[in-house]
Scaffold this active site. Structure first.
Site, PDB file in Angstrom:
ATOM      1  N   TRP A 364      -7.084  -5.770   7.965  1.00 28.57           N
ATOM      2  CA  TRP A 364      -7.939  -6.902   7.572  1.00 28.57           C
ATOM      3  C   TRP A 364      -7.385  -8.210   8.117  1.00 28.57           C
ATOM      4  O   TRP A 364      -8.075  -9.225   8.161  1.00 28.57           O
ATOM      5  CB  TRP A 364      -8.051  -6.983   6.040  1.00 28.57           C
ATOM      6  CG  TRP A 364      -6.802  -7.479   5.343  1.00 28.57           C
ATOM      7  CD1 TRP A 364      -5.526  -7.038   5.535  1.00 28.57           C
ATOM      8  CD2 TRP A 364      -6.716  -8.509   4.354  1.00 28.57           C
ATOM      9  NE1 TRP A 364      -4.640  -7.705   4.727  1.00 28.57           N
ATOM     10  CE2 TRP A 364      -5.348  -8.618   3.987  1.00 28.57           C
ATOM     11  CE3 TRP A 364      -7.637  -9.342   3.746  1.00 28.57           C
ATOM     12  CZ2 TRP A 364      -4.893  -9.533   3.028  1.00 28.57           C
ATOM     13  CZ3 TRP A 364      -7.174 -10.248   2.791  1.00 28.57           C
ATOM     14  CH2 TRP A 364      -5.827 -10.342   2.448  1.00 28.57           C
ATOM     15  N   ASP A 365      -6.116  -8.175   8.545  1.00 28.47           N
ATOM     16  CA  ASP A 365      -5.475  -9.363   9.107  1.00 28.47           C
ATOM     17  C   ASP A 365      -6.384 -10.037  10.137  1.00 28.47           C
ATOM     18  O   ASP A 365      -6.456 -11.259  10.216  1.00 28.47           O
ATOM     19  CB  ASP A 365      -4.155  -8.996   9.820  1.00 28.47           C
ATOM     20  CG  ASP A 365      -3.162  -8.278   8.917  1.00 28.47           C
ATOM     21  OD1 ASP A 365      -3.605  -7.536   8.022  1.00 28.47           O
ATOM     22  OD2 ASP A 365      -1.947  -8.434   9.114  1.00 28.47           O
ATOM     23  N   GLU A 494      -0.390  -6.382  -2.774  1.00 29.32           N
ATOM     24  CA  GLU A 494       0.004  -4.970  -2.795  1.00 29.32           C
ATOM     25  C   GLU A 494       1.075  -4.657  -3.829  1.00 29.32           C
ATOM     26  O   GLU A 494       1.592  -3.548  -3.881  1.00 29.32           O
ATOM     27  CB  GLU A 494       0.458  -4.540  -1.400  1.00 29.32           C
ATOM     28  CG  GLU A 494      -0.670  -4.600  -0.380  1.00 29.32           C
ATOM     29  CD  GLU A 494      -0.273  -4.104   1.004  1.00 29.32           C
ATOM     30  OE1 GLU A 494       0.932  -3.922   1.258  1.00 29.32           O
ATOM     31  OE2 GLU A 494      -1.181  -3.913   1.836  1.00 29.32           O
ATOM     32  N   GLN A 607       1.654 -11.423  -2.412  1.00 31.39           N
ATOM     33  CA  GLN A 607       0.943 -12.390  -1.574  1.00 31.39           C
ATOM     34  C   GLN A 607      -0.243 -12.975  -2.333  1.00 31.39           C
ATOM     35  O   GLN A 607      -0.624 -12.461  -3.385  1.00 31.39           O
ATOM     36  CB  GLN A 607       0.451 -11.683  -0.316  1.00 31.39           C
ATOM     37  CG  GLN A 607      -0.579 -10.598  -0.567  1.00 31.39           C
ATOM     38  CD  GLN A 607      -0.551  -9.521   0.510  1.00 31.39           C
ATOM     39  OE1 GLN A 607       0.155  -8.529   0.373  1.00 31.39           O
ATOM     40  NE2 GLN A 607      -1.320  -9.735   1.559  1.00 31.39           N
TER      41      GLN A 607
END
Ligand code: BGC
Length: 765
Positions: A364-365, A494, A607
């Site tokens: 998805w980056d 995550e 994150q």
């Protein structure tokens, strides 16, 4: 100041000396690529550089092999195969011999050793003086670039000049020995961010009957073919030329002060999977080498510089008031540009083409971090990146069926060929937000570029299939007053897995429903032919439109009324808070030091998650709400992922906390140069590089696309005088220049338009 950055240039990274540690570290930073292939910034004396090299890899985008994933315990639907990008023959290899003594950094004496990466030109240059054990000296200059005009070509030039007297000089070139070829690098690690499979991964064979030296390689299991060819030109006709095995050599009596030059071109053809095409492709590659060689290194180099000039003209960001940062910033933009696949079939891996980390996978980056840079400065590349998703849509449909979801498509969390390659589903397949991420990127692309054709065709099909998936994955929960819920998913963070109603995921899905519904209505209204073709081909039923609208309106978004905080998911606030402050420094990143279940039981973020949602849809939240959530989530975030800091920085700007925004930005912009995450050796952090661009434009420039209008809310940190950048918007180019006192918006190409500067409308013409 970082030693790579000097005061006298805002464009050049300079490494001086022969410290092995430094050279090894810079191997990633000095990597060159063009989206088709890339080569790490390793030294030319291949095989003699062990202390100076972590991996000398040359990588071709999406040239990978696969192998069954071995699970201790298997369950239905687990990802079946690894996909591992594998190093191809190293074309950088050069051996220099003086009086039959072979140069390397541990033989004789090397002085004035210097390597410079010129970001403006896209060229890596190495210079040094070498003295052999007999006291003879030569001056050496080696230049290298990966061509944009000839995307298959790596160009090198080595120039050697005897320093004090005439001498016997020999230069030897060749791809690595055939016997060593096809080995994945010897990198072995328990770090899930590395995970390179060892062992022999391709077969190779020399091709006969071509004018130039050609090698055919074919991967063991994926049967992907590649031709690697080379062509060398030596300046001195009197040289003794010989070949041995894979090598070519030129021996010459070199005259004091006179420079001998070898120009070397290595071509990496496009990947092909039909072996019967081999001879034709070898022939074409050979012709390409002849053409490029006729043009010559100097002219190829000038073309490269021109190409880079055009790139910088559109994509540069200037900062007045901080030269160190200026180079650091450009370094990120340079690598972003280098990394993107440009053929519509390949994408941009998490490490670009600078290393084997994450096995060359796409995440998805791309959509959430790298794409904005391309969208607003290189929209053609943005389209190709999105088109890649279209090429794997069928695999995404298959994956949805595997997950027992009978409608729509689920994109793989990490992949090259479209199939899921994440062996750890709690932080892989469970991240179904990837569907909404891709949908959001398509929606933004179409709005920002006005590319209706893509929107009505590939874009539409993806939006509908991702919406279908969410509609089938979720359900209306009676216990939540009939709200639409999405259970058992993992959000971007995550360190929290398999939860119900991850706020970010639900918000992305909600918008995906809206994008899909709006598009369908637009098709029905306009009777657009392309759009209608898509609707009929994928068997769209009108009741789906109502379902999506209903799910959009009833999407459950968890909120804690008592604390007045947005909830990351249903269970987050029921967990104990991880004591970040008293966790020993060496225990970060937590993922390398604690069992996942230990981490999942706590409130701790790897994150940005909820904060990312609020950045993406910032006009849907009040400033007070964003400020409260920011403060809370920042306190539980470790930033163990490189995708985190940029988002916290941008939101700090949004909340007018400029000192904080600046500090996050410094960490973001210099992350790889200063090896902040301690793993730059495995490749650059491409998402963070996109985050750097976003920090400048979305953060300090305050750009948001609201409805059909560009809104700017610029805010500069104390430290800077001015920033200047350009954005493209619907065939227009706007130059933005921001100082503390004023903001200037200039339309330098295209039709007049209205933009917003804070609440004030400005008409640009
Ligand atoms: C992050 C993911 C990211 C991946 C690849 C992980 O550490 O948590 O969000 O997609 O790295 O960059």
């Amino acid at each position: 100041m970082n030693t790579l950055i000097s005061n006298d240039s805002k464009w050049i990274l300079t490494e001086e000396g022969t410290d092995p540690e430094t050279i090894r570290q810079n191997e990633t930073l000095f990597a060159l690529s063009n989206g088709h292939f890339g080569t790490r910034g390793s030294l030319e004396e291949v095989g003699r550089t062990k202390n100076y090299s972590h991996s000398e890899a040359t990588l071709v985008n999406a040239y990978y092999d696969s192998e069954p994933i071995q699970y201790g315990e298997w369950a239905y639907g687990y990802a079946k195969e690894h996909q591992t990008v594998i190093p191809v023959p190293n074309g950088k290899k050069l051996t220099i011999k003086l009086d039959n003594e072979r140069f390397d950094l541990e033989a004789g004496k090397t002085t004035n050793h210097k390597r410079q990466l010129d970001l403006k030109k896209g060229i890596l240059t190495r210079t040094f003086t070498w003295e052999n054990t007999k006291g003879h000296r030569i001056d050496v200059k080696i230049e290298r670039f990966v061509s944009y005009d000839y995307p298959e070509i790596l160009a090198q030039k080595v120039a050697v000049t005897p320093h004090d007297d005439d001498c016997a000089l020999e230069i030897v070139t060749g791809l690595d020995d055939l016997k060593d070829l096809g080995q994945a690098s010897e990198i072995e690690s328990n770090d899930p961010r590395v995970k390179t499979q060892k062992g022999r991964r391709f077969r190779s064979e020399k091709i006969k009957n071509t004018q130039n030296k050609m090698l055919h390689i074919e991967t063991n299991n994926t049967n992907l073919n590649l031709i690697v060819g080379e062509k060398n030109q030596f300046s001195s006709p009197s040289a003794d030329y010989s070949t041995k095995g894979n090598e070519e050599s030129w021996e010459v009596k070199a005259i004091k002060g006179e420079t001998v030059v070898l120009e070397r071109l290595v071509a990496y053809s496009n990947i092909f999977d039909d072996n019967s095409e081999r001879d034709g492709i070898a022939q074409r590659t050979s012709t390409l080498l002849n053409e490029a060689s006729a043009i010559g290194f100097q002219e190829l180099k000038e073309k490269q510089i021109k190409h880079m000039e055009e790139f910088w003209d559109m994509s540069d960001i200037e900062i007045e008031g901080d030269d160190e940062l200026q180079v650091g910033l450009r370094f990120n933009l340079f690598h972003l540009y280098q990394a993107a696949g440009r053929d519509g079939n390949r994408n941009m891996s998490a490490k670009g083409l600078t290393g084997e980390g994450y096995e060359g996978h796409y995440f998805w980056d791309t959509e959430m971090y790298m794409l904005p840079f391309f969208l607003y400065t290189q929209p053609k590349i943005a389209k190709r990146l999105l088109n890649y998703r279209y090429t794997i849509l069928e695999e995404a449909r298959n994956r949805a069926r595997e997950m027992a979801v009978d409608a729509g498509a689920l994109f793989a969390w990490r992949t090259i060929n479209g199939k899921e390659a994440s062996p750890y589903y709690p932080a892989g397949t469970a991240q179904i937000h990837i569907n909404g991420d891709i949908a959001h990127a398509i929606h933004t692309y179409v709005k920002a570029t006005g590319d209706k054709r893509f929107g009505m065709k590939e874009g539409l099909e993806i939006l509908l299939e991702t919406a279908r998936f969410y509609a089938a994955w979720g359900h209306y929960d009676e216990k939540r007053n009939g709200a639409f819920v999405l259970n058992d998913v993992t959000g971007p963070d995550e360190y929290t897995a398999i939860v119900n109603n991850n706020y970010y995921t639900n918000l992305m899905a909600k918008h995906n429903f809206k994008y899909a519904a709006d598009m369908v209505e637009a098709v029905l209204e306009s009777e657009d032919e392309l759009g209608q073709e898509v609707l009929s081909r994928i068997n769209f039923k009108k009741k789906e439109l109502n379902n999506w609208k209903k799910a959009y309106e009833n999407m459950f978004l968890p909120y804690d009324e008592e604390q007045q905080l947005t909830m990351q998911d249903d269970s987050f606030f029921h967990k104990e808070v991880w004591d970040i402050e008293n966790t020993p420094k060496e225990n970060f990143p937590l993922l390398l030091n604690y069992h996942p279940l230990t981490i999942y039981r706590y409130q701790v973020n790897k994150q940005a998650d909820t904060v990312l949602a609020q950045f993406l849809f910032s006009d849907e939240f009040s400033q007070e709400q964003k400020a409260r959530d920011y403060e809370y989530y920042e306190s539980v975030t470790t930033h163990d992922s490189s995708l985190s800091r940029s988002i916290f920085g941008i939101m700090a700007s949004d909340l007018n906390q400029m000192e904080k925004a600046y500090n996050y930005f410094m960490d973001t912009a210099l992350m790889d140069i200063s090896d902040l995450q301690s793993n730059t050796k495995d490749g650059v952090h491409a998402a963070n590089m996109g985050g750097t661009w976003m920090s400048m434009i979305y953060g300090f420039g305050g750009l948001r696309l609201v409805g059909d209008t560009l809104h700017f809310k610029p805010r500069l940190p104390e430290e800077w005088k001015r920033i200047t950048f350009k954005v493209q918007f619907r065939h227009r180019v706007i130059k933005v220049s921001i100082s503390k006192e004023e903001a200037d918006y200039q339309l330098i190409k295209g039709e007049p338009l209205v933009i917003k500067h804070f609440d004030e409308e400005r008409y640009l013409k």
